[in-house]
Design a protein around this motif. Sequence first.
Motif, PDB file in Angstrom:
ATOM      1  N   ARG A   1       0.806  -1.214   0.000  1.00  7.79           N
ATOM      2  CA  ARG A   1       0.000   0.000   0.000  1.00  7.79           C
ATOM      3  C   ARG A   1       0.840   1.265   0.000  1.00  7.79           C
TER       4      ARG A   1
ATOM      5  N   LYS B   1       0.832   3.688  -2.877  1.00 13.14           N
ATOM      6  CA  LYS B   1      -0.282   4.662  -2.928  1.00 13.14           C
ATOM      7  C   LYS B   1      -1.302   4.450  -4.038  1.00 13.14           C
TER       8      LYS B   1
ATOM      9  N   SER C   1       1.125  -7.132  -1.952  1.00 13.71           N
ATOM     10  CA  SER C   1       0.458  -7.529  -0.712  1.00 13.71           C
ATOM     11  C   SER C   1      -1.031  -7.717  -1.002  1.00 13.71           C
TER      12      SER C   1
ATOM     13  N   SER D   1       4.221  -3.357   5.006  1.00 13.47           N
ATOM     14  CA  SER D   1       4.491  -3.261   6.444  1.00 13.47           C
ATOM     15  C   SER D   1       5.087  -4.537   7.014  1.00 13.47           C
TER      16      SER D   1
ATOM     17  N   GLN E   1       0.693 -12.294   8.165  1.00 17.41           N
ATOM     18  CA  GLN E   1       0.103 -13.068   7.059  1.00 17.41           C
ATOM     19  C   GLN E   1       0.871 -12.847   5.760  1.00 17.41           C
TER      20      GLN E   1
ATOM     21  N   ASN F   1      11.217   0.820   3.418  1.00 15.27           N
ATOM     22  CA  ASN F   1      10.004   1.319   4.065  1.00 15.27           C
ATOM     23  C   ASN F   1      10.361   2.600   4.794  1.00 15.27           C
TER      24      ASN F   1
HETATM   25  C1  LIG Z   1      -6.997 -13.934   7.560  1.00 14.10           C
HETATM   26  C2  LIG Z   1      -6.074 -12.931   6.947  1.00 14.10           C
HETATM   27  C3  LIG Z   1      -5.273 -13.323   5.884  1.00 14.10           C
HETATM   28  C4  LIG Z   1      -4.397 -12.415   5.274  1.00 14.10           C
HETATM   29  N1  LIG Z   1      -3.595 -12.835   4.248  1.00 14.10           N
HETATM   30  C5  LIG Z   1      -2.705 -11.965   3.704  1.00 14.10           C
HETATM   31  C6  LIG Z   1      -1.821 -12.372   2.662  1.00 14.10           C
HETATM   32  O1  LIG Z   1      -1.862 -13.516   2.202  1.00 14.10           O
HETATM   33  N2  LIG Z   1      -0.940 -11.480   2.157  1.00 14.10           N
HETATM   34  C7  LIG Z   1      -0.863 -10.186   2.619  1.00 14.10           C
HETATM   35  O2  LIG Z   1      -0.037  -9.427   2.111  1.00 14.10           O
HETATM   36  N3  LIG Z   1      -1.698  -9.776   3.584  1.00 14.10           N
HETATM   37  C8  LIG Z   1      -2.611 -10.621   4.131  1.00 14.10           C
HETATM   38  N4  LIG Z   1      -3.446 -10.178   5.109  1.00 14.10           N
HETATM   39  C9  LIG Z   1      -3.458  -8.721   5.421  1.00 14.10           C
HETATM   40  C10 LIG Z   1      -2.345  -8.301   6.356  1.00 14.10           C
HETATM   41  O3  LIG Z   1      -2.759  -8.496   7.691  1.00 14.10           O
HETATM   42  C11 LIG Z   1      -1.992  -6.808   6.146  1.00 14.10           C
HETATM   43  O4  LIG Z   1      -3.160  -6.037   6.334  1.00 14.10           O
HETATM   44  C12 LIG Z   1      -1.421  -6.493   4.765  1.00 14.10           C
HETATM   45  O5  LIG Z   1      -0.371  -7.374   4.455  1.00 14.10           O
HETATM   46  C13 LIG Z   1      -0.909  -5.054   4.724  1.00 14.10           C
HETATM   47  O6  LIG Z   1      -0.544  -4.712   3.418  1.00 14.10           O
HETATM   48  P1  LIG Z   1       0.537  -3.574   3.140  1.00 14.10           P
HETATM   49  O7  LIG Z   1       1.777  -3.880   3.886  1.00 14.10           O
HETATM   50  O8  LIG Z   1       0.611  -3.406   1.673  1.00 14.10           O
HETATM   51  O9  LIG Z   1      -0.180  -2.254   3.710  1.00 14.10           O
HETATM   52  P2  LIG Z   1       0.069  -1.437   5.029  1.00 14.10           P
HETATM   53  O10 LIG Z   1      -0.003  -2.287   6.235  1.00 14.10           O
HETATM   54  O11 LIG Z   1      -0.845  -0.265   4.932  1.00 14.10           O
HETATM   55  O12 LIG Z   1       1.565  -0.955   4.922  1.00 14.10           O
HETATM   56  C14 LIG Z   1       2.038   0.007   4.018  1.00 14.10           C
HETATM   57  C15 LIG Z   1       3.495   0.255   4.375  1.00 14.10           C
HETATM   58  O13 LIG Z   1       4.046   1.151   3.425  1.00 14.10           O
HETATM   59  C16 LIG Z   1       4.927   2.055   4.103  1.00 14.10           C
HETATM   60  N5  LIG Z   1       5.016   3.263   3.278  1.00 14.10           N
HETATM   61  C17 LIG Z   1       4.043   4.172   3.024  1.00 14.10           C
HETATM   62  N6  LIG Z   1       4.498   5.126   2.189  1.00 14.10           N
HETATM   63  C18 LIG Z   1       5.785   4.814   1.898  1.00 14.10           C
HETATM   64  C19 LIG Z   1       6.790   5.432   1.110  1.00 14.10           C
HETATM   65  N7  LIG Z   1       6.555   6.533   0.405  1.00 14.10           N
HETATM   66  N8  LIG Z   1       8.006   4.838   1.065  1.00 14.10           N
HETATM   67  C20 LIG Z   1       8.269   3.714   1.770  1.00 14.10           C
HETATM   68  N9  LIG Z   1       7.343   3.090   2.543  1.00 14.10           N
HETATM   69  C21 LIG Z   1       6.119   3.638   2.603  1.00 14.10           C
HETATM   70  C22 LIG Z   1       4.281   2.280   5.449  1.00 14.10           C
HETATM   71  O14 LIG Z   1       5.245   2.672   6.403  1.00 14.10           O
HETATM   72  C23 LIG Z   1       3.703   0.890   5.754  1.00 14.10           C
HETATM   73  O15 LIG Z   1       4.624   0.086   6.481  1.00 14.10           O
HETATM   74  C24 LIG Z   1      -4.332 -11.075   5.733  1.00 14.10           C
HETATM   75  C25 LIG Z   1      -5.133 -10.686   6.812  1.00 14.10           C
HETATM   76  C26 LIG Z   1      -6.002 -11.587   7.411  1.00 14.10           C
HETATM   77  C27 LIG Z   1      -6.828 -11.143   8.563  1.00 14.10           C
END
Ligand SMILES: Cc1cc2nc3c(=O)[nH]c(=O)nc-3n(C[C@H](O)[C@H](O)[C@H](O)COP(=O)(O)OP(=O)(O)OC[C@H]3O[C@@H](n4cnc5c(N)ncnc54)[C@H](O)[C@@H]3O)c2cc1C
Lengths: 247, 321
Positions: B207, B210, B232, B265, B269, B284
């Motif tokens: 995420r 963006k 992700s 992040s 999972q 990050n």
């Molecule tokens: C039952 C269950 C199963 C799941 N299965 C999966 C799965 O298989 N795979 C999976 O991925 N998730 C899964 N999830 C979801 C998981 O819990 C997280 O919500 C998800 O992985 C978060 O995605 P993310 O890291 O992209 O987003 P976020 O948690 O929103 O993280 C975004 C990150 O980007 C960083 N960031 C923002 N802007 C910048 C920038 N300009 N430069 C550098 N860094 C930046 C932030 O600091 C943050 O750490 C599952 C959840 C549940 C409940």
Amino acid sequence: MKILVCISKTPDTTSRIAFTENNTRFDEAGVQWIINPYDEWYALVRAIELKESDPATIIHLVSVGGADSEPIIRKALALGGDEAFRIDIVSNDSYTVAKQIAALCDREKYDLVFTGKEAIDSNNASLGGMIAELYPAEYVSLATQFSVTPEGCSVTREVEGGEETISCGLPAIISCQKGIAEQRIPNMRGIMGARTKPLHVVAAEAVTPLTTITRYELPAAKAGVKLVSADNVAELVRLLHEEAKVI
Amino acid sequence: MSVLIIADLQEGHLKKSNAEIISYGNEIARISGTSAGVLVLGNCTDNLSALGAYGASQVYQVADANLQAVNPSVYVSVISAAIEQIGADVIVFSNNPSSKSVAPGLSARLGAGLVSGAIAVPDISNGFSVRKTVFSGKAFADVSINTDKKIITLNPNSVTIPFVATETVVTSLSIPVPASTRKVTAVNKIEGEVPLTEADIVVSGGRGLKGPENWGVLLDLAKVLKAGTACSRPVGDAHWRPHHEHVGQTGVQIAPNLYIALGISGAIQHLAGVNRSKVIVVINKDPEAPFFKAADYGIVGDLFEVVPQLTAAIQQLHAEG
Ligand SMILES: Cc1cc2nc3c(=O)[nH]c(=O)nc-3n(C[C@H](O)[C@H](O)[C@H](O)COP(=O)(O)OP(=O)(O)OC[C@H]3O[C@@H](n4cnc5c(N)ncnc54)[C@H](O)[C@@H]3O)c2cc1C
Ligand SMILES: Nc1ncnc2c1ncn2[C@@H]1O[C@H](COP(=O)(O)O)[C@@H](O)[C@H]1O
């Protein structure tokens, strides 16, 4: 159309994974149990959608496990399904579980059996293929789309490097993954209704397991991250090239 | 006893995963004092003697056009017949969508214990025990196969066994292929991309990018590294990227040599799908992001500034050769 949905009980995805009895048993202390996500989000929801488009559809659920599986079976019934079976045996041998479900198929004569693509604890992805051989029925693994057709069914499935759509007759066993349906949340009416739906406990057939888990082990902890300054990206490239030798 | 390795073919071509499963099968044969053969199902446009480069001395082929599409019941019949003719008792597959559709049925047909997703050579010091990942990579289990016939599907990128090139003898097996009970009505292959589970290097976005319009920085990096691309779960759910790129506990599980995570992040999972990667790099802007605990190398910084510099530095490295 008579559909069976296979439901397995898995630890919540955030559970701490630990073992007891000299690393021979999964430590269940404090573990929150959930319906295996592939079973809940995809297999069950697709079956419910089929019933919504054809109310004559009958949905049965089955879980092979001990009495502690009943809360997740009730939760699945709250999402949908008419009645459920719990086959009373605890086993982590896929063949033993498949034999139980195949025996149920033989009695109830299902047109379709939906499983999840894999259980997130066993990571076997094997149960559906075994049931298909034993029942017997067509097996379509890793399905991302499913529809009933006059000839039987049409299923899009993941293959190496893409997807293919196949058509086959019934009965068929389908292992379901993302794409086939969208996750749903049970509503109050479903939760109330689930309490009175039949949940039959069935005695298991004796099966000699083909495999036994003898020991578990946790992966070695990482040594710790080496941080490189954002002003010195070239240093990261040097480390990946010279130290880690991965680029 | 002998070992039979089921060759990994895609559209009539030998895949590079054959190197790993052949050396693995040969190693099982070596430790158990027996021989190994390779079974090729269907027509193959590549020269089968090329398998000798990976150490395959005996190759069997059932060259029948009806084996081009993988139909589980047809494959189970043909492989069972081949096992019978050859007298094999350990069957090795690469763990991939094809073997997921065939190996379980073969196990049930033969009453042969199956370990799917093996990551190591069996331990035969006391029975026959194979290590595999369980709890989505959060642990390993040693699974003992109790039957005379044994089936293993090996996770790609799990073992490195040196192999010696050898002369290959190709024998054609005459096995009747049952008529298929199903029709393939459409095929949709993803063109030009490195398949995620086979990629040596994977660049993955979360995420933090963006929006889908920002994926260019990630794709440029992936291109210079000849890497596969992943994302992700929220990124897949929001349709920023196709759902087959979603890695994690509920997505694809991968084990590349290098996994580069941008703006992810590192939720538990997510880690479950990538924690078998040999080297993990995390970029990050949040120093507290949990992913740094699972990483080998990291940069705390804004990915939109860091990644283009990284791409340029790698280009320069390649230019220097
Ligand atoms: C039952 C269950 C199963 C799941 N299965 C999966 C799965 O298989 N795979 C999976 O991925 N998730 C899964 N999830 C979801 C998981 O819990 C997280 O919500 C998800 O992985 C978060 O995605 P993310 O890291 O992209 O987003 P976020 O948690 O929103 O993280 C975004 C990150 O980007 C960083 N960031 C923002 N802007 C910048 C920038 N300009 N430069 C550098 N860094 C930046 C932030 O600091 C943050 O750490 C599952 C959840 C549940 C409940
Ligand atoms: N004990 C069980 N009872 C009912 N269904 C099961 C059980 N174990 C596995 N399944 C089903 O089989 C699928 C694949 O499981 P596995 O082969 O263990 O990865 C799961 O997603 C479930 O749908």
